[in-house]
Design an enzyme around this catalytic site. Structure first.
Site, mmCIF file in Angstrom:
data_model
loop_
_atom_site.group_PDB
_atom_site.id
_atom_site.type_symbol
_atom_site.label_atom_id
_atom_site.label_comp_id
_atom_site.label_asym_id
_atom_site.label_seq_id
_atom_site.Cartn_x
_atom_site.Cartn_y
_atom_site.Cartn_z
ATOM 1 N N CYS A 52 0.783 -1.213 0.088
ATOM 2 C CA CYS A 52 -0.459 -0.277 -0.106
ATOM 3 C C CYS A 52 1.222 1.494 0.027
ATOM 4 O O CYS A 52 0.620 2.234 0.456
ATOM 5 C CB CYS A 52 -0.604 0.301 1.295
ATOM 6 S SG CYS A 52 0.234 0.194 3.046
ATOM 7 N N CYS A 149 7.685 -9.019 -2.325
ATOM 8 C CA CYS A 149 7.177 -9.666 -3.077
ATOM 9 C C CYS A 149 7.600 -11.681 -2.729
ATOM 10 O O CYS A 149 8.866 -11.670 -2.784
ATOM 11 C CB CYS A 149 7.647 -9.479 -4.313
ATOM 12 S SG CYS A 149 8.176 -10.041 -5.657
ATOM 13 N N VAL A 264 -1.785 10.494 21.837
ATOM 14 C CA VAL A 264 -1.146 11.309 20.989
ATOM 15 C C VAL A 264 -0.739 10.684 19.883
ATOM 16 O O VAL A 264 0.140 9.926 19.883
ATOM 17 C CB VAL A 264 -0.088 12.203 21.818
ATOM 18 C CG1 VAL A 264 0.594 13.255 21.504
ATOM 19 C CG2 VAL A 264 -1.235 12.861 22.956
ATOM 20 N N GLY A 267 2.858 8.492 14.133
ATOM 21 C CA GLY A 267 2.721 7.477 12.855
ATOM 22 C C GLY A 267 1.545 6.897 12.685
ATOM 23 O O GLY A 267 1.907 5.908 11.687
ATOM 24 N N THR A 269 1.600 4.204 13.669
ATOM 25 C CA THR A 269 2.499 2.595 13.779
ATOM 26 C C THR A 269 2.161 1.556 14.870
ATOM 27 O O THR A 269 2.330 0.516 15.014
ATOM 28 C CB THR A 269 3.507 2.735 13.910
ATOM 29 O OG1 THR A 269 4.637 3.270 14.448
ATOM 30 C CG2 THR A 269 4.039 4.157 12.050
ATOM 31 N N VAL A 1058 2.945 -26.814 -15.151
ATOM 32 C CA VAL A 1058 2.291 -27.177 -16.644
ATOM 33 C C VAL A 1058 1.452 -25.801 -17.037
ATOM 34 O O VAL A 1058 0.853 -26.160 -17.950
ATOM 35 C CB VAL A 1058 1.482 -28.519 -16.262
ATOM 36 C CG1 VAL A 1058 1.941 -29.756 -16.671
ATOM 37 C CG2 VAL A 1058 0.120 -27.963 -16.212
ATOM 38 N N GLU A 1238 7.131 -24.917 -10.458
ATOM 39 C CA GLU A 1238 7.419 -25.292 -8.961
ATOM 40 C C GLU A 1238 9.100 -25.803 -8.713
ATOM 41 O O GLU A 1238 8.877 -25.760 -7.459
ATOM 42 C CB GLU A 1238 6.643 -26.654 -9.144
ATOM 43 C CG GLU A 1238 5.461 -26.679 -8.834
ATOM 44 C CD GLU A 1238 4.052 -27.715 -9.220
ATOM 45 O OE1 GLU A 1238 4.904 -28.312 -10.190
ATOM 46 O OE2 GLU A 1238 3.926 -28.095 -7.736
HETATM 47 C C1 LIG Z 1 5.267 -2.964 10.910
HETATM 48 C C2 LIG Z 1 5.845 -2.302 11.419
HETATM 49 C C3 LIG Z 1 6.712 -2.768 12.015
HETATM 50 C C4 LIG Z 1 8.160 -2.627 12.851
HETATM 51 N N1 LIG Z 1 9.061 -3.485 13.306
HETATM 52 C C5 LIG Z 1 9.801 -2.571 14.661
HETATM 53 C C6 LIG Z 1 11.595 -2.906 14.549
HETATM 54 O O1 LIG Z 1 11.814 -3.949 13.230
HETATM 55 N N2 LIG Z 1 11.612 -2.941 15.542
HETATM 56 C C7 LIG Z 1 10.710 -1.441 16.627
HETATM 57 O O2 LIG Z 1 11.740 -1.516 17.744
HETATM 58 N N3 LIG Z 1 9.728 -1.375 16.379
HETATM 59 C C8 LIG Z 1 9.075 -1.298 15.007
HETATM 60 N N4 LIG Z 1 7.737 -0.947 14.977
HETATM 61 C C9 LIG Z 1 7.199 -0.423 16.241
HETATM 62 C C10 LIG Z 1 7.138 1.022 15.757
HETATM 63 O O3 LIG Z 1 8.890 1.197 16.349
HETATM 64 C C11 LIG Z 1 6.386 1.916 16.978
HETATM 65 O O4 LIG Z 1 5.268 1.127 16.092
HETATM 66 C C12 LIG Z 1 6.425 3.293 16.348
HETATM 67 O O5 LIG Z 1 7.723 3.699 16.750
HETATM 68 C C13 LIG Z 1 5.762 4.224 17.478
HETATM 69 O O6 LIG Z 1 5.444 5.715 16.402
HETATM 70 P P1 LIG Z 1 4.390 6.516 16.411
HETATM 71 O O7 LIG Z 1 5.067 7.631 16.314
HETATM 72 O O8 LIG Z 1 3.648 5.516 15.063
HETATM 73 O O9 LIG Z 1 3.643 6.289 17.595
HETATM 74 P P2 LIG Z 1 1.826 6.372 18.267
HETATM 75 O O10 LIG Z 1 1.037 4.610 17.073
HETATM 76 O O11 LIG Z 1 1.970 7.766 16.814
HETATM 77 O O12 LIG Z 1 1.135 6.274 19.173
HETATM 78 C C14 LIG Z 1 2.121 5.596 20.066
HETATM 79 C C15 LIG Z 1 1.996 5.810 21.302
HETATM 80 O O13 LIG Z 1 2.805 6.631 21.842
HETATM 81 C C16 LIG Z 1 2.049 8.182 22.305
HETATM 82 N N5 LIG Z 1 2.897 9.487 22.191
HETATM 83 C C17 LIG Z 1 3.535 9.458 20.951
HETATM 84 N N6 LIG Z 1 3.399 10.747 20.923
HETATM 85 C C18 LIG Z 1 3.494 11.466 22.038
HETATM 86 C C19 LIG Z 1 4.076 12.648 23.205
HETATM 87 N N7 LIG Z 1 4.855 13.452 22.120
HETATM 88 N N8 LIG Z 1 3.864 12.285 24.062
HETATM 89 C C20 LIG Z 1 3.032 11.753 24.750
HETATM 90 N N9 LIG Z 1 2.807 10.701 24.146
HETATM 91 C C21 LIG Z 1 3.070 9.945 22.999
HETATM 92 C C22 LIG Z 1 0.915 7.981 21.674
HETATM 93 O O14 LIG Z 1 -0.480 8.489 22.824
HETATM 94 C C23 LIG Z 1 0.262 6.395 21.572
HETATM 95 O O15 LIG Z 1 0.286 6.006 22.709
HETATM 96 C C24 LIG Z 1 7.415 -1.784 14.136
HETATM 97 C C25 LIG Z 1 6.095 -1.024 14.384
HETATM 98 C C26 LIG Z 1 5.838 -1.736 12.613
HETATM 99 C C27 LIG Z 1 4.188 -1.530 11.882
HETATM 100 S S1 FES Z 2 3.936 -10.682 -5.119
HETATM 101 FE FE1 FES Z 2 5.834 -9.311 -6.627
HETATM 102 S S2 FES Z 2 5.382 -9.418 -8.961
HETATM 103 FE FE2 FES Z 2 3.571 -11.483 -7.596
HETATM 104 S S1 FES Z 3 -1.448 -3.224 3.358
HETATM 105 FE FE1 FES Z 3 0.658 -4.432 3.832
HETATM 106 S S2 FES Z 3 1.685 -2.473 4.574
HETATM 107 FE FE2 FES Z 3 -0.329 -1.578 3.882
#
Ligand SMILES: Cc1cc2nc3c(=O)[nH]c(=O)nc-3n(C[C@H](O)[C@H](O)[C@H](O)COP(=O)(O)OP(=O)(O)OC[C@H]3O[C@@H](n4cnc5c(N)ncnc54)[C@H](O)[C@@H]3O)c2cc1C
Ligand code: FES
Ligand code: FES
Length: 1306
Positions: A52, A149, A264, A267, A269, A1058, A1238
């Site tokens: 996405c 992929c 708050v 990202g 995430t 095939v 395969e």
């Molecule tokens: C696909 C994926 C892969 C990942 N891989 C890794 C990895 O390999 N290693 C790793 O360590 N982590 C990994 N993560 C976790 C990632 O690092 C954290 O999700 C990310 O850092 C959170 O940051 P955000 O800004 O998105 O938080 P948000 O989701 O926006 O917020 C998270 C929390 O923090 C609070 N918050 C945010 N900012 C503040 C602020 N300024 N003051 C007070 N509270 C606050 C929010 O209230 C909430 O509760 C992964 C996440 C995903 C989705």
């Molecule tokens: S998933 Fe990358 S080409 Fe099919």
């Molecule tokens: S649908 Fe897989 S990363 Fe968004």
């Protein structure tokens, strides 16, 4: 506070305004459903797959700069986009206007197969080029680290991207001082005349140049808005939820005061996945992304202060810059943070996630928190009550109320002090996959000596991945303060830490002993690292580290890849316009890359369309006591909920010998068993209602999950299969040695990037039904839908335009889902869509069969195996599906490349309480072959011979006979083997590997070569080339459409290698019919064009429509007699892989793979090579990192790419060399080509055996004797635990039975 009248942002240069914005909506569904921009795909919904990917651009009125970054649309709340510009794959180019160079190159370099991942790949590269028009290879691999992929194996994608780099495509690892590109393939001479090779699969000269001035400009309106518009708090809201985006810090604090429980969100995430997958709901969200104070970067005298709102990507850039500028001794912590930031998630997530969000979420496996915790970092907090500082320490990380933020407080920034002289910091992590995978264990360690006496003044160690929070080994560290940095201290520290950081046997995530071992292995690495620095600083005082141990410190990761591909040249006699044999790009390649290729769920909604979702069983084996639908039925938008009762007499169907049901009747047989289907106006409503269906179960005995339990309970599907050849019992009497062993092999998730998808549309007339479905077998779907609806098959039209990956997984389960969906559509006379979410798909559909192989081999001193008695058991799951067929194929293919003169092999499909396993690329062969090869390894070890020698001595010789008495000519097998030996410089490299192993204690290398004989015959993409050749028409005149039961009512399944044969031979048949009809017209006007001939045909009433048909090869196998002719021909090949392992962490790196394949006469070498390498990488995943985990209650833990790791770009071999044998005649097949879909999967086991070789070397050095039996997949856990040493001996072990494990090996 007043609501903001509308949300305003730009998508692809067009203004989007949304008046009734729902804060719960993410950008991905908004793009796909609302804006109908379906190029951006759904692959997981959790930020892990990259399908996405879009580019987000924002203008900063203070710095006057525009920041472009990649992002996962599935995790972006649309409310966060106010004032931003979104660019999707449709926005950068299209076939209607002009395609973008990235789109062109990925297509022309054959970087697309199913094409589902392609738009995401394109957008990741496009964004990189917007920021760096001439990227380095490092930046390139970094940019693609978050994109998965499943088809290509990544090599062609990297090749496409490399064309934008300034540097050459060289591996940059100058082995012997010579660049890989200068070496040819180990100096192997070119192929003989008539079979010369062509170097490139694409022509770089024809590529459009990259012209940054042609890109979409940032919308001026947004710039003016940012500069001039008075800034106010924005408020968006729905009935359920409110979204506040303040402008000033003051407003932010007010809001946080008013809504202390509101997250708050930066990202999203961390919050996003919790909402999506854990059902967390937040009625209020505060989004402070406009608060400048959260983006501060302050270089103070004692360290750096970084704003909580900076993204992790920004933090990475800042630290990289600081590390460059400051003296090394000040930047110890920053270097350690950088190390983790390079592998943390993918580029998209790093660009979205904020430092503050990362720290505050306090994920137990956070990579940064363990480091920050040892670094004396402080958090600057602010609330209406004022400022406060708290230390980022263990109490904070374990959320102790007196060390935590107060609900009204905001994290403003983080102070990260400089390191001091004589202070050293290191970071360690080990994950299932090297990049974009959460750590299994990670750690931050810091020691401070104060002066050069080497006495520990301060020591801090913390770990992630061990418990519910980051854990600091505080007491242990205290106890070694004052001691010298030496081995005794290390020994004490290890014991103390193991005691302090304890982990129960039943800890979530499993791998308990591995984790315990990592805890001290990391400590040991830290010890070595610091010792080496101390030595460098004062060589007199500190003993030097023996060279043998130094490699413990080097990382295995390599980000440079090089490849060479050799394929057959076109013969001089071939007509220049004849495309057969040329590397023609996928006919949909450009459409894949522009996002115009339409997949099932990209189809626009049909009027009054409904969405169907399933409620599945949460129990492995239980009686359904009651189902209460009342609450779910009363939810808004819910139209119906169907159970087995509603389907009544059409709920069951006969599959081979077994009667199966679509929806569970009175019992459930696995977790994930379909129980009811909820129909609602929208997907969201259907999903919400599904959660309200209440089912009461009563558990039943026995619950059988593992193969061993099935054997105990005699729980098998009928029939048992046996293949016997020669006289095994007699042969055992004359052999020199007999050995017995067994190997267990785990299953594999198909992980097609496009999940199961379909749309069923009643045509409203004559009960006709259109089924648009992503399947490999339209005919089967047509039949099962027709029989469920009690209609003749000709009333059901099944359309398949394209399939976003299938690998065997889109046949029978797809049929079940289609039958229920069609039933619902028919019942309500409305179109019904059903698209599984990734987690549902993984739970419901099953995958490759786990196997248990037991063997007894009788052999001579020289390695000849004279007698082999084998037993194969597969874990079939709860229903039969194709499990017996898989067993049969396993038995028929288990001989692989070897002639076993006396053989008995028996096979059983075990009935267990797991979701039914099914067909998967290779169909039993990858498992059966591994069992045989493991047995060979053990024979070799017993004879003291190299496995390759034993392989050779047992190999089929030219004309021979298989165990089912089919004649074979194995000439090309020997040729592949020899060619691979030479191409890989096997013998020379074996010597180098052995030398390396003598010189290195903690790193070992391994080399293995595997032969392949893959029988084909079970019974389109080269179809265009076939049309072109047959009709002698240029490729540009050929257009291919999707398949449908309307055009081919009884096509066979496209599987079993095939596809090209089936489609190609059918197309050839149709073309020949057409040509016959047109011959008189063409001979009258031989210089005419196709247009002229077609016009004449029309004038003369000659039909130009023809149907070709090829059902598949005839195959027969008499299981009673154990003989037959089940296969049409054999594909031969060989692969040699070299790996390096880290004995302390279990990490491995595939350094180089050489593959030689006999493809007959290649119709399209780009396609053939693509199939070989794609299957190879999939096989490598199967045998090394792809691990499914089930709880003791039969619940699948691994339900998404966050937990289940398929190979990513970091897993590509550093060097990959593929060579196709010169053409050989194979008259029955299409233009003498061979189906390759395969066979390559099995070659992935060359990596398994190379690791096996490396582990053996480690064990031998440590004096460990006895057979080495390694199960598949050979994960970091298995590698580490097999390299037994003083650390594995030091860890506490749990008595089996004394705890309930988190997972059971099934
Ligand atoms: C696909 C994926 C892969 C990942 N891989 C890794 C990895 O390999 N290693 C790793 O360590 N982590 C990994 N993560 C976790 C990632 O690092 C954290 O999700 C990310 O850092 C959170 O940051 P955000 O800004 O998105 O938080 P948000 O989701 O926006 O917020 C998270 C929390 O923090 C609070 N918050 C945010 N900012 C503040 C602020 N300024 N003051 C007070 N509270 C606050 C929010 O209230 C909430 O509760 C992964 C996440 C995903 C989705
Ligand atoms: S998933 Fe990358 S080409 Fe099919
Ligand atoms: S649908 Fe897989 S990363 Fe968004």
């Amino acid at each position: 506070m007043d609501r903001t009248p509308e949300l305003l942002f730009y998508v692809n240069g067009r203004k989007v305004t949304e008046k009734n914005v729902d804060p719960e909506t993410m950008l991905l569904p908004y793009l796909r459903k609302k804006l109908r921009l379906t190029g951006t795909k759904y692959g997981c919904g959790g930020g892990d797959c990259g399908a996405c990917t879009v580019m987000i651009s924002r203008y900063n009125p203070i710095t006057k700069r525009i920041r472009h970054h990649p992002a996962n649309a599935c995790l972006i709340p649309i409310c966060s986009l106010y004032g931003a510009a979104v660019t999707t794959v449709e926005g950068i180019g299209s076939t209607h206007t002009r395609i973008h160079p990235v789109q062109e190159r990925i297509a022309k370099c054959h970087g697309t197969q199913c094409g589902f991942c392609t738009p995401g790949m394109v957008m990741s590269i496009y964004t990189l080029l917007r920021n760096h028009p001439e990227p380095t290879l490092d930046q390139l691999t970094d940019a693609l680290g978050g994109n998965l992929c499943r088809c290509t194996g990544y090599r062609p994608i990297i090749d496409a991207c490399k064309t934008f780099c300034k540097t050459s495509g060289c591996c940059q690892s100058k082995e012997n001082g010579i660049c890989c590109l200068d070496q040819g393939i180990n100096g192997l001479p070119e192929f003989e005349e008539g079979s010369e090779t062509s170097p490139k699969l694409f022509t770089e000269e024809e590529f459009l140049p990259l012209d940054p001035t042609q890109e979409l400009i940032f919308p001026p309106e947004l710039m003016i808005m940012a500069e001039k518009q008075p800034q106010r708090t924005r408020v968006f809201g729905s009935e359920r939820m409110a979204w506040f985006s303040p402008v000033t810090l003051k407003e932010l604090l007010e809001l946080k005061f008013k809504y202390p429980q509101a997250p708050v969100v930066m990202g999203n995430t961390s919050v996003g996945p919790e909402v999506k997958f854990k059902g967390v709901f937040h009625p209020v969200i505060i989004s402070p992304d406009r608060i400048e104070e959260l983006s501060v970067i302050i270089h103070a005298s004692n360290g750096l202060t970084l704003g909580a709102g900076l993204s992790l990507a920004q933090v990475k850039d800042i630290l990289a810059d600081v590390v460059q500028k400051l003296p090394e001794e000040k930047t110890q912590m920053y270097q350690a943070l950088l190390k983790h930031l390079r592998t943390l998630a993918g580029s998209q997530i790093r660009n979205m996630a904020s430092l503050g969000g990362h720290i505050i979420s306090r994920h137990p496996d956070s990579d940064l928190n363990p480091l920050l915790a040892v670094g004396n970092c402080t958090l600057n907090l602010l609330s209406k009550e004022g400022k406060r500082q708290i230390p980022l320490n263990e109490q904070f990380l374990s959320k102790c109320p007196n060390a935590d933020l107060k609900p009204q407080e905001i994290l403003i920034s983080v102070n990260i002090p400089y390191s001091r002289k004589w202070e050293f910091v290191s970071a360690f992590r080990q994950a299932q996959r090297q990049e974009n995978a959460l750590a299994i264990v990670n750690s931050g360690m810091k020691v401070f000596f104060g002066e050069e006496d080497g006495i520990i003044r301060e020591l801090s160690i913390s770990y992630g991945g061990i418990g519910p929070t980051t854990i600091c080994a505080k007491n242990s560290c205290q106890k070694v303060i004052g001691r010298h940095w030496n081995e005794e201290m290390l020994d004490t520290a290890c014991r103390l830490v193991l005691d302090e950081v304890s982990l129960p046997g039943s800890a979530p995530g499993g791998k308990v002993e591995f984790k315990r071992t990592l805890i001290i292995s990391f400590l040991f690495k830290f010890y070595l690292e610091v010792s080496q620095i101390l030595k460098k600083m004062n060589s007199v005082h500190y003993p030097s580290l023996a060279d043998k141990y130094a490699s413990a410190l080097e990382d295995l990761h390599s980000r440079h890849h090089c490849s060479t591909l050799k394929y057959q040249k076109i013969g001089p006699k071939q007509h220049p316009e004849d495309p057969v044999g040329h590397p023609i790009m996928h006919l949909s390649g450009v459409k894949h890359a522009t996002g115009e290729a339409i997949y099932c769920d990209d189809m626009p909604p049909v009027d009054q369309e409904l969405f169907l979702t399933f409620v599945t069983s949460s129990r492995a084996h239980a009686k359904i006591v009651s189902i209460d639908l009342s609450e779910a039925l009363s939810m808004p938008g819910v139209v119906d909920i169907m159970t087995a009762e509603h389907l009544s007499d059409v709920n069951s169907f006969c599959f081979f010998t077994e009667t199966e049901t679509f929806l569970a009747t009175d019992k459930v047989f696995c977790v994930g068993h379909l129980v009811c289907a909820v129909l609602a106006d929208s997907e969201v409503q259907a999903k919400r209602a599904a959660k309200r269906v209440k089912i009461v179960y009563q558990d039943l005995e026995p619950q059988i999950l593992t193969i061993e339990e099935a054997i105990q309970h005699n729980s098998f599907f009928k029939p048992e299969r046996k293949l016997e050849y020669g006289n095994v019992d007699e042969a055992f009497k004359v052999v020199d040695h007999i050995l017995e062993g067994e190997i267990h092999m785990g299953g594999q998730e198909h992980f097609y990037m496009e999940t199961q998808s379909m749309l069923v549309v009643p045509k409203g007339e004559d009960q006709e039904m259109d089924v648009y479905v992503s399947t490999q077998f339209p005919k089967y779907i047509q039949d099962i839908v027709a029989s469920t609806l009690k209609l003749p098959a000709n009333k059901v039209m099944c359309h398949v335009r394209r399939v976003g990956g299938a690998f065997g997984g889109k046949v029978f389960k797809t049929g079940t889902i289609a039958a229920v969906t069609a039933f619902a559509a028919n019942k309500h006379g409305r179109a019904v869509r059903c698209v599984l979410e990734r987690g549902e798909d993984m739970l419901i559909t099953g995958g490759r069969h786990p196997y248990l192989g037991k063997y007894k081999a009788g052999f001579m001193n020289d390695g000849r195996i004279l007698a082999l008695d084998m037993e194969h058991y597969n874990n079939a799951g709860a229903s039969l599906d194709e499990s017996i067929f898989v067993i049969e194929m396993g038995l028929l293919k288990m001989d692989n490349a070897y002639k076993f003169p006396n053989l008995r092999c028996r096979g059983w499909a075990c009935r267990t309480n797991l979701p039914s396993n099914m067909a998967f690329r290779g169909f039993g062969f990858p498992q059966a072959g591994l069992i045989t090869e493991s047995c060979i390894m053990e024979v070799a070890a017993k004879c003291g011979l190299s496995p390759e020698k034993v392989r050779m001595i047992n190999m089929y010789k030219e004309i021979d006979q298989t165990p089912y008495k089919q004649e074979i000519n194995a000439k090309n097998l020997a040729q592949c083997w020899r060619e691979c030996m030479a191409m890989s410089s096997y013998s020379q490299r074996k010597v180098v590997v052995e030398k390396f192993n003598v010189e290195n204690y903690w790193k070992k290398k391994g080399l293995a070569m595997i032969p392949l004989k893959f029988p084909v015959g079970l019974g389109s993409r080269a179809a265009g080339q076939v049309v072109s050749r047959e009709l002698r028409m240029p490729m540009s005149n050929v257009h291919l459409r999707g398949t449908s039961t309307e055009t081919v009512p009884n096509a066979n399944v496209s599987g079993g290698s095939v596809v090209a044969d089936l489609n190609g031979l059918a197309v050839k048949d149709a073309c020949q019919t057409l040509l016959k009809r047109l011959e008189p017209i063409i001979s009258k006007n031989p210089k005419g064009t196709w247009k002229d001939w077609a016009q004449t045909a029309f004038n003369e009433s000659i039909s130009l429509s023809a149907v070709g048909y090829f059902r598949g090869y005839e195959s027969d196998m008499n299981w009673e007699k154990g003989e037959g002719h089940p296969f049409e021909y054999f594909v031969y090949g060989a692969a040699c892989s070299e790996v390096e392992i880290d004995c302390l962490t279990g990490d491995h790196k595939n350094i180089r793979t050489d593959i030689v394949m006999d493809v007959g006469r290649s119709i399209n070498p780009a396609l053939d090579i693509g199939q070989i390498e794609g299957a190879f990488i999939q096989g490598m995943g199967l045998y090394t990192i792809e691990e499914l985990n089930y709880s003791p209650q039969g619940v699948l833990h691994t339900r998404g790419p966050d937990q289940y790791k398929i190979p990513a770009i970091c897993d590509m071999p550093t060097q990959l060399h593929i060579s196709l044998l010169p053409p050989s005649q194979n008259s029955n097949t299409l233009y003498s080509s061979k189906g390759l879909g395969e066979s390559g999967v099995f070659l992935g086991c060359s990596v398994f055996f190379a690791i096996h070789d490396a582990v053996s070397a480690a064990r031998q050095e440590r004096g460990l004797r006895g057979p080495l039996r390694l199960n598949s997949p050979l994960t970091p856990e298995k590698i580490r635990m097999a390299c037994e040493d003083k650390f594995t001996k030091m860890i506490p072990r749990d008595e089996p039975g004394s705890y309930v494990p988190w997972n059971v090996p099934i």
